[in-house]
Scaffold this active site. Structure first.
Site, mmCIF file in Angstrom:
data_model
loop_
_atom_site.group_PDB
_atom_site.id
_atom_site.type_symbol
_atom_site.label_atom_id
_atom_site.label_comp_id
_atom_site.label_asym_id
_atom_site.label_seq_id
_atom_site.Cartn_x
_atom_site.Cartn_y
_atom_site.Cartn_z
ATOM 1 N N SER A 139 -29.044 124.179 74.017
ATOM 2 C CA SER A 139 -30.019 123.137 73.670
ATOM 3 C C SER A 139 -29.408 121.756 73.443
ATOM 4 O O SER A 139 -30.144 120.787 73.275
ATOM 5 C CB SER A 139 -30.806 123.542 72.416
ATOM 6 O OG SER A 139 -31.769 124.515 72.743
ATOM 7 N N LYS A 149 -30.737 118.839 75.340
ATOM 8 C CA LYS A 149 -31.876 118.001 74.941
ATOM 9 C C LYS A 149 -31.452 116.595 74.533
ATOM 10 O O LYS A 149 -32.302 115.709 74.392
ATOM 11 C CB LYS A 149 -32.652 118.674 73.806
ATOM 12 C CG LYS A 149 -33.285 120.009 74.198
ATOM 13 C CD LYS A 149 -34.135 120.574 73.069
ATOM 14 C CE LYS A 149 -34.750 121.916 73.448
ATOM 15 N NZ LYS A 149 -33.904 123.057 73.067
ATOM 16 N N SER A 184 -35.601 121.761 67.758
ATOM 17 C CA SER A 184 -35.098 122.126 69.077
ATOM 18 C C SER A 184 -36.153 122.849 69.913
ATOM 19 O O SER A 184 -35.874 123.827 70.608
ATOM 20 C CB SER A 184 -33.844 123.009 68.948
ATOM 21 O OG SER A 184 -33.156 123.078 70.180
ATOM 22 N N LYS A 207 -27.610 117.292 67.447
ATOM 23 C CA LYS A 207 -28.279 118.373 68.172
ATOM 24 C C LYS A 207 -27.398 119.610 68.230
ATOM 25 O O LYS A 207 -26.213 119.535 68.537
ATOM 26 C CB LYS A 207 -28.614 117.916 69.596
ATOM 27 C CG LYS A 207 -29.542 118.871 70.331
ATOM 28 C CD LYS A 207 -30.942 118.781 69.758
ATOM 29 C CE LYS A 207 -31.753 120.033 70.064
ATOM 30 N NZ LYS A 207 -31.307 121.233 69.328
#
Length: 391
Positions: A72, A75, A132, A237
């Protein structure tokens, strides 16, 4: 008669000055080089990078260029394109985004969007950053680009523009069950993280520990535990899949210096967070930021110009140095006694060179704040005449 001779001689000298050509150089700034470093520091992960955000200088690198699944952390690029769409006016925070069947079908971390459900871009962004949410990431991409595939093409173009040499995106959220070659490197993640945090609004969400959407009915908890437990952490993140292991890009700020720490391929969340904590602690303990803000340098004489002098300014300068060296930086202002017209606004007329213990660490241009064109014959004549009348 003596006054007329004096005027004639003055006129001749000034006209000669009008014909002079400026010998001032136009120095280019010296940029910080990005380079690997290998201090005595061991991290339990496949790769890692520590970058100082203002300069982009890499302070530590462990296997920084190997391409591997990022989960993730993908992202970050999705959010970068979203923030750029906001900045360009192609999206507003209050735009209503409708979830497609494709977006609603995403597994993994999600906010359980239903097909046809509408939500503001603000809440979609919040859900991607804090929780997320894979479904929200796809919904944003489809709204901005028309389809996820078109958005992914834009992600790869942006990666190329940023110089991310070891990156290939196949989707917007990092799910890799069916991905064939969805990869990036620790250095590339640091590069796109640096680009993202230039949009300061993103840090408002990435530094939030808990929030809600759907009018308070659905809670969001930050997947980045360091936001709560590491002093100065304000983003950015996390990501984890079976292929990728546990990954994170962490941003933290202390004493005016922001560090970007990337960890890839750790065996667990705790190992990932411990590695990030160790690397950030090392960075903040050993490095500091030297900053010189934009400022004025006074007036510079212009020969043969409509203006006899122009104001000069210098740009801002920042560099990252070992902590003990920050106070030893010296600046050498290099300006000529005069320049010949024409001089144009923002034209370089000198420079400031910054040194530390005799070693150059950078330089910035000194530039004119205004324009002084070459003075013409009648301008010279009027100037002399005015001087004559005043005597």
């Amino acid at each position: 008669m003596k006054k007329m001779i004096s005027i004639f001689l003055s006129l001749t000298l000034l006209l000669t000055a009008v014909m002079m050509v400026s010998g001032a150089e136009n120095p280019m700034p010296i940029l910080e080089d990005v380079s690997d470093s290998t201090p005595d520091l061991w991290l339990n992960c496949k790769s890692a990078v520590l970058m100082e955000a203002a300069t982009g200088k890499v302070l530590y690198a462990q296997n920084p260029d190997e391409a591997m699944p990022p989960a993730s952390v993908t992202k970050i690029m999705t959010l970068l394109l979203t923030m750029e769409a906001l900045e360009a006016g192609r999206l507003t925070m209050d735009d209503m985004i409708t979830a497609s069947a494709h977006a609603a079908s995403m597994g993994g971390s999600q906010i359980f969007l239903k097909e046809g459900e509408q939500m503001t871009a603000r809440d979609m962004i919040k859900s991607v950053v804090i929780s997320s949410a894979n479904d929200a990431a796809v919904a944003l991409a489809e709204h901005i680009a028309g389809s996820e595939a078109a958005f992914v093409d834009a992600m790869n173009r942006r990666a190329d523009e940023l110089g991310m040499e070891h990156t290939k995106f196949e989707n917007t959220n990092g799910l890799d069950d069916t991905a064939q070659n969805h990869v990036t490197s620790a250095l590339d993640i640091a590069i796109m993280s640096r680009a993202l945090i230039e949009h300061k609004a993103i840090l408002e969400y990435s530094s939030t520990w808990m929030d809600t959407i759907r009018n308070g009915a659905f809670g969001l908890t930050n997947t980045n535990r360091l936001v709560r437990f590491y002093r100065g952490c304000n983003g950015l993140k996390t990501g984890s899949t079976q292929k990728a292991g546990f990954c994170v890009s962490v941003t933290a700020e202390r004493d005016g210096m922001t560090l970007i720490c990337v960890i890839m391929g750790a065996e667990s969340r705790d190992i990932r967070n411990a590695a990030a904590t160790k690397l950030l602690d090392w960075g903040f303990s050993n490095y500091g930021l030297y900053t010189c803000t934009r400022g004025e340098l006074g007036k510079l004489r212009v020969t043969g110009g409509e203006l006899m002098q122009v104001e000069v300014q210098h740009g801002a300068f920042v560099c990252v140095l070992p902590k003990e060296d920050v106070g030893a930086v010296q600046k050498d202002i290099r300006l000529p006694t005069s320049v010949a017209a024409p001089v144009h606004q923002n034209e370089s007329v000198g420079e400031i060179v910054f040194t530390c213990h005799g070693r150059e660490v950078g330089r910035v241009a000194a530039t004119a704040c205004e324009t002084s064109e070459k003075i013409g014959f009648w301008g010279v004549f009027q100037r002399i005449l005015s001087q004559f009348l005043l005597t």
